[in-house]
Enzyme design. Structure first.
Site, mmCIF file in Angstrom:
data_model
loop_
_atom_site.group_PDB
_atom_site.id
_atom_site.type_symbol
_atom_site.label_atom_id
_atom_site.label_comp_id
_atom_site.label_asym_id
_atom_site.label_seq_id
_atom_site.Cartn_x
_atom_site.Cartn_y
_atom_site.Cartn_z
ATOM 1 N N HIS A 59 27.243 46.857 38.471
ATOM 2 C CA HIS A 59 28.206 45.883 38.216
ATOM 3 C C HIS A 59 28.990 46.100 39.740
ATOM 4 O O HIS A 59 29.157 47.134 40.254
ATOM 5 C CB HIS A 59 29.146 46.429 37.365
ATOM 6 C CG HIS A 59 30.180 45.323 37.217
ATOM 7 N ND1 HIS A 59 30.284 44.135 36.588
ATOM 8 C CD2 HIS A 59 31.695 45.321 37.784
ATOM 9 C CE1 HIS A 59 31.647 43.658 36.503
ATOM 10 N NE2 HIS A 59 32.170 44.293 37.455
ATOM 11 N N ALA A 60 29.312 44.999 40.533
ATOM 12 C CA ALA A 60 29.786 45.047 41.800
ATOM 13 C C ALA A 60 31.098 45.689 41.951
ATOM 14 O O ALA A 60 31.974 45.553 41.040
ATOM 15 C CB ALA A 60 29.996 43.505 42.236
ATOM 16 N N HIS A 80 34.445 38.461 47.063
ATOM 17 C CA HIS A 80 35.404 39.139 46.280
ATOM 18 C C HIS A 80 35.496 40.715 46.790
ATOM 19 O O HIS A 80 36.487 41.161 46.808
ATOM 20 C CB HIS A 80 35.105 39.115 44.965
ATOM 21 C CG HIS A 80 35.783 39.729 43.844
ATOM 22 N ND1 HIS A 80 36.727 39.109 42.981
ATOM 23 C CD2 HIS A 80 35.585 40.968 43.492
ATOM 24 C CE1 HIS A 80 37.398 39.997 42.553
ATOM 25 N NE2 HIS A 80 36.604 41.305 42.511
ATOM 26 N N GLU A 81 34.343 41.127 46.807
ATOM 27 C CA GLU A 81 34.202 42.618 47.010
ATOM 28 C C GLU A 81 34.821 42.844 48.558
ATOM 29 O O GLU A 81 35.508 43.963 48.491
ATOM 30 C CB GLU A 81 32.712 43.299 47.006
ATOM 31 C CG GLU A 81 32.033 43.024 45.482
ATOM 32 C CD GLU A 81 33.034 43.753 44.578
ATOM 33 O OE1 GLU A 81 33.800 44.683 44.863
ATOM 34 O OE2 GLU A 81 32.936 43.237 43.389
ATOM 35 N N HIS A 84 38.446 43.284 48.715
ATOM 36 C CA HIS A 84 38.863 44.658 48.355
ATOM 37 C C HIS A 84 38.857 45.266 49.594
ATOM 38 O O HIS A 84 39.602 46.198 50.021
ATOM 39 C CB HIS A 84 38.093 45.267 47.213
ATOM 40 C CG HIS A 84 37.962 44.855 45.971
ATOM 41 N ND1 HIS A 84 39.481 44.516 45.448
ATOM 42 C CD2 HIS A 84 37.219 44.318 44.887
ATOM 43 C CE1 HIS A 84 39.270 44.002 44.170
ATOM 44 N NE2 HIS A 84 37.859 43.947 43.824
ATOM 45 N N GLU A 117 42.648 42.117 43.086
ATOM 46 C CA GLU A 117 41.393 41.053 42.738
ATOM 47 C C GLU A 117 41.167 39.787 43.295
ATOM 48 O O GLU A 117 40.371 39.068 43.303
ATOM 49 C CB GLU A 117 41.393 40.966 41.194
ATOM 50 C CG GLU A 117 41.201 42.424 40.517
ATOM 51 C CD GLU A 117 39.830 43.254 40.999
ATOM 52 O OE1 GLU A 117 38.945 42.410 41.437
ATOM 53 O OE2 GLU A 117 39.874 44.431 40.893
ATOM 54 N N HIS A 156 33.914 46.474 31.757
ATOM 55 C CA HIS A 156 35.078 47.300 32.135
ATOM 56 C C HIS A 156 35.727 47.937 30.849
ATOM 57 O O HIS A 156 36.570 48.738 31.022
ATOM 58 C CB HIS A 156 35.945 46.094 32.313
ATOM 59 C CG HIS A 156 35.655 45.326 33.725
ATOM 60 N ND1 HIS A 156 34.667 44.429 33.515
ATOM 61 C CD2 HIS A 156 36.143 45.337 34.862
ATOM 62 C CE1 HIS A 156 34.301 44.090 34.626
ATOM 63 N NE2 HIS A 156 35.218 44.462 35.517
ATOM 64 N N TYR A 188 42.454 40.640 36.334
ATOM 65 C CA TYR A 188 41.564 39.514 36.657
ATOM 66 C C TYR A 188 42.438 38.023 36.216
ATOM 67 O O TYR A 188 42.193 36.886 37.106
ATOM 68 C CB TYR A 188 40.079 39.418 36.088
ATOM 69 C CG TYR A 188 39.418 40.701 36.629
ATOM 70 C CD1 TYR A 188 38.901 40.920 37.869
ATOM 71 C CD2 TYR A 188 39.178 41.860 35.679
ATOM 72 C CE1 TYR A 188 38.269 42.053 38.242
ATOM 73 C CE2 TYR A 188 38.568 43.057 36.015
ATOM 74 C CZ TYR A 188 38.084 43.387 37.277
ATOM 75 O OH TYR A 188 37.552 44.280 37.759
HETATM 76 O O1 X8Z Z 1 34.474 42.978 37.822
HETATM 77 C C1 X8Z Z 1 34.602 42.010 38.625
HETATM 78 C C2 X8Z Z 1 34.281 42.224 40.186
HETATM 79 C C3 X8Z Z 1 34.369 43.653 40.602
HETATM 80 S S1 X8Z Z 1 36.158 44.233 40.607
HETATM 81 C C4 X8Z Z 1 32.956 41.849 40.304
HETATM 82 N N1 X8Z Z 1 35.099 40.878 38.163
HETATM 83 C C5 X8Z Z 1 35.434 40.632 36.807
HETATM 84 C C6 X8Z Z 1 34.003 40.727 36.200
HETATM 85 O O2 X8Z Z 1 32.998 40.373 36.470
HETATM 86 O O3 X8Z Z 1 34.190 40.462 34.623
HETATM 87 C C7 X8Z Z 1 35.243 39.796 39.268
HETATM 88 C C8 X8Z Z 1 35.672 38.492 38.123
HETATM 89 C C9 X8Z Z 1 36.093 39.100 36.643
HETATM 90 ZN ZN ZN Z 2 37.207 43.073 41.908
#
Ligand code: X8Z
Ligand code: ZN
Length: 606
Positions: free
Chosen positions: A347-348, A377-378, A381, A405, A505, A515
């Site tokens: 997960h990024a 997106h990254e 950050h 975010e 998450h 988000y």
């Molecule tokens: O978790 C993330 C990022 C890292 S903070 C890749 N996002 C959420 C997800 O993937 O569920 C970005 C959008 C929503």
């Molecule tokens: Zn993020």
């Protein structure tokens, strides 16, 4: 998540000036604490934390990029030690509750008190257990895979890649169910974790962890959910129109026996493992009239971009705004691809290991347009982290977590045809007759996401407050999925299912409302920056690429970190202290009109 370090940082802390006692036994003779004592306490605390969080961040990085018995043990240890120290400091900060201190001191004391995400109880056995559960849940997700009947196994990245393009409902269902086997064993651990963290929260003076999470937004924990309701009500009609059209087109494609037209949409058909963003099914729901919409995946592949080239291209966008290039160590130390032969957390995330310049990202990059956006997106950050690194430690964070975010996403909104042509990814800019198609593509990613971004913590707040019991966890999840998103499980869920755990998450304890906020804020930021850049065209065609004025304005907000209430940061950039979804309505207005026409004879809703 991000700002991985935020979580730790939250955990920062140290031995306190005054000894780590809870309920300090203050004798009558002891002098009352003064404002100067409060300042000294904060200085000492931040110094100590600063020193301790660096090795903790290294341990966390080692674990996330190489999940094994030893890295798990070390990272759990640091988590426990740091979060325990922060909890002790937070308790100690309460000594200054009635002391008349200046605004900054009060803000920093509050940040310390609200900093933890899952506060440990003071009982060391329980604190150790809480850290161990956190680490175990994270490993279960990171190392999770689904093994098919023929014995071959699929990672989440592989299944996600296939679900983006596969249109065979049976295969989609198999992967959808398969990935949700991974989360079943998380259920008892998750419930245990909730009660441990609630003990910790109670010791800090919170009713429960839910109150703690809702209390981080420069307003009361009661007012914040109302603010979210207000924002959601601004977007809801548009979401319902999009939902109506998408369900109708899916019904055409798969048949109305698979997609009944009076029910929520089955969750496996939307091109994404969690039905959280729908851009991958553009081909199914696109307007009938032929429209040219740039295919970034195809363009990247045609031009032979590899993972590094994609990141370099994203970096160059930030450079064009006047941001300094990323350090050499970013390229040496980041993880861009899934390494062979070991488990990693794909997960990024974006990291700042030392608050100096050790910036990194960790991703298992796929060569797609979707991932090109995630890279932006990254990096958002990372540039944020760098911008606030000179703030006092307790202010090293974003104005609120939604801001963190939103930054990279804001930049990604500038990946318009004009920009793609400028960097040689496409040859011609589609004219205005193609706008509905392009707006549809963006709406499938952004608008579809909004109710998902909202419902995850609607679930968690109820879970963390103890309002629902573990037996009700999964049913509540689907109740909220249906209520907000209008999606339903494609098959009945068994009593031992724990579907929330299939979303990163949840086992990782990363709050999710950020988000939702980011999806509102990024349109406000985009509009403000387009104005500053002097782009007078429609918002969906604006790109701030190359505008140093826009970069400067953005950086001014980023540099503030958390030093002021988010309302001030927002005002600095946009001129208004209010979060507001009306920019979204403006951005998508032509699409909304088009959807309303399409839906005129349809029965919408679920
Ligand atoms: O978790 C993330 C990022 C890292 S903070 C890749 N996002 C959420 C997800 O993937 O569920 C970005 C959008 C929503
Ligand atoms: Zn993020």
């Amino acid at each position: 998540m991000i700002t991985h370090k935020r979580t730790l940082l939250a955990a920062l802390v140290s031995i306190s000036l005054f000894g780590c006692g809870e309920k300090a036994t203050q004798t009558n003779a002891a002098p009352a604490p003064t404002a100067a004592d409060a300042k000294a306490f904060l200085t000492q605390a931040q110094n100590d934390i600063e020193k301790m969080q660096v090795p903790a961040a290294h341990a966390e990085w080692s674990y996330a990029t190489n999940i094994n018995f030893d890295t798990a043990a070390v990272s759990a240890y640091f988590n426990e030690v740091l979060s325990t120290k922060v909890a002790n400091l937070a308790k100690e900060a309460a000594k200054f509750n009635d002391v008349d201190v200046d605004v900054d001191t009060r803000r920093q004391l509050n940040l310390l008190k609200n900093g933890l995400t899952m506060p440990p109880p003071s009982d060391p056995v329980k604190a150790e257990r809480l850290a161990k559960i956190g680490s175990d849940l994270s490993a279960m997700y990171g190392a999770g895979e689904y093994c098919r009947e023929d014995g071959t196994c699929k990672s989440l990245v592989e299944m996600s890649g296939e679900m983006a393009t596969v249109r065979d409902a049976d295969l989609l269902l198999e992967y959808w169910k398969g990935w949700r086997e991974v989360s079943k064993p998380m259920a008892p651990l998750y419930a245990e974790q909730v009660s441990l963290a609630n003990e910790g929260a109670a010791e800090l003076g919170f009713a429960n962890v839910s109150e703690l999470w809702r209390g981080k937004y420069d307003m009361t924990a009661e007012a914040f959910p109302k603010e979210l309701d207000r924002l959601w009500s601004q977007v809801e009609p548009f979401y319902e129109a999009l939902h109506c059209h998408v369900r109708a087109e899916l019904g055409e494609h798969y048949g109305e026996d698979v997609v009944p037209q009076d029910k929520p949409i089955p969750a496996h058909l939307l091109g994404n493992m969690w039905a959280q963003s729908w851009g991958n099914i553009y081909d199914i729901v696109k307007p009938q009239q032929e429209m040219t919409v740039p295919d970034v995946t195809a363009a990247l592949n045609a031009q032979g971009y590899d993972e590094i080239a994609m990141v370099k291209q994203a970096e160059s966008f930030f450079s064009s705004l006047g941001f300094e290039e990323l350090p050499e160590t970013f390229w040496e130390r980041s993880m861009f691809q899934k390494p062979e032969g070991r488990d990693v957390q794909c997960h990024a995330s974006a990291w700042d290991l030392d608050d100096k310049d050790d910036l990194r990202i960790k991703m298992c990059i796929q060569k797609t347009g979707e991932e090109f956006n995630v890279i932006h997106h990254e990096l958002g950050h990372n540039y944020y982290q760098r911008a606030y690194k000179n703030q006092p430690l307790l202010y090293r964070g974003s104005a609120n977590d939604g801001f963190h975010e939103a930054i990279g996403d804001t930049i990604a909104l500038s990946i318009t045809p004009k920009y793609l042509k400028e960097i040689g990814l496409i040859d011609t800019i589609p004219d205005a007759s193609n706008d509905i198609g392009m707006l549809m593509q963006v709406a499938l990613d952004k608008i579809a996401f909004i109710p998902f971004g909202l419902m995850v913590d609607q679930w968690r707040w109820k879970v963390l407050s103890g309002e629902v019991t573990p037996e009700q966890y999964n049913d509540l999840w689907w109740e909220l999925r249906e209520k907000y998103q209008g999606v339903m499980p494609p098959v009945e869920r068994s009593a031992d299912a724990f579907d929330p755990g299939a979303k990163y998450h949840v086992p990782a304890n990363v709050p999710y409302t950020r988000y939702f906020l980011a999806h509102i804020l990024q349109f406000q930021f985009h509009k403000a920056l387009c104005d500053i850049a002097g782009d007078e065209g429609p918002l969906n065609r604006c790109s701030i690429y190359g505008s140093e004025e826009a970069g400067k304005a953005l950086n001014e907000m980023l540099e503030m970190g958390m030093s002021q209430p988010w309302q001030n940061a927002l005002e600095t950039l946009t001129g208004s202290p209010e979060m507001d979804a009306s920019t979204i309505a403006a951005y998508f207005a032509p699409l909304k009109a088009w959807l309303d026409e399409q839906n005129a004879t349809r029965q919408c809703g679920w």
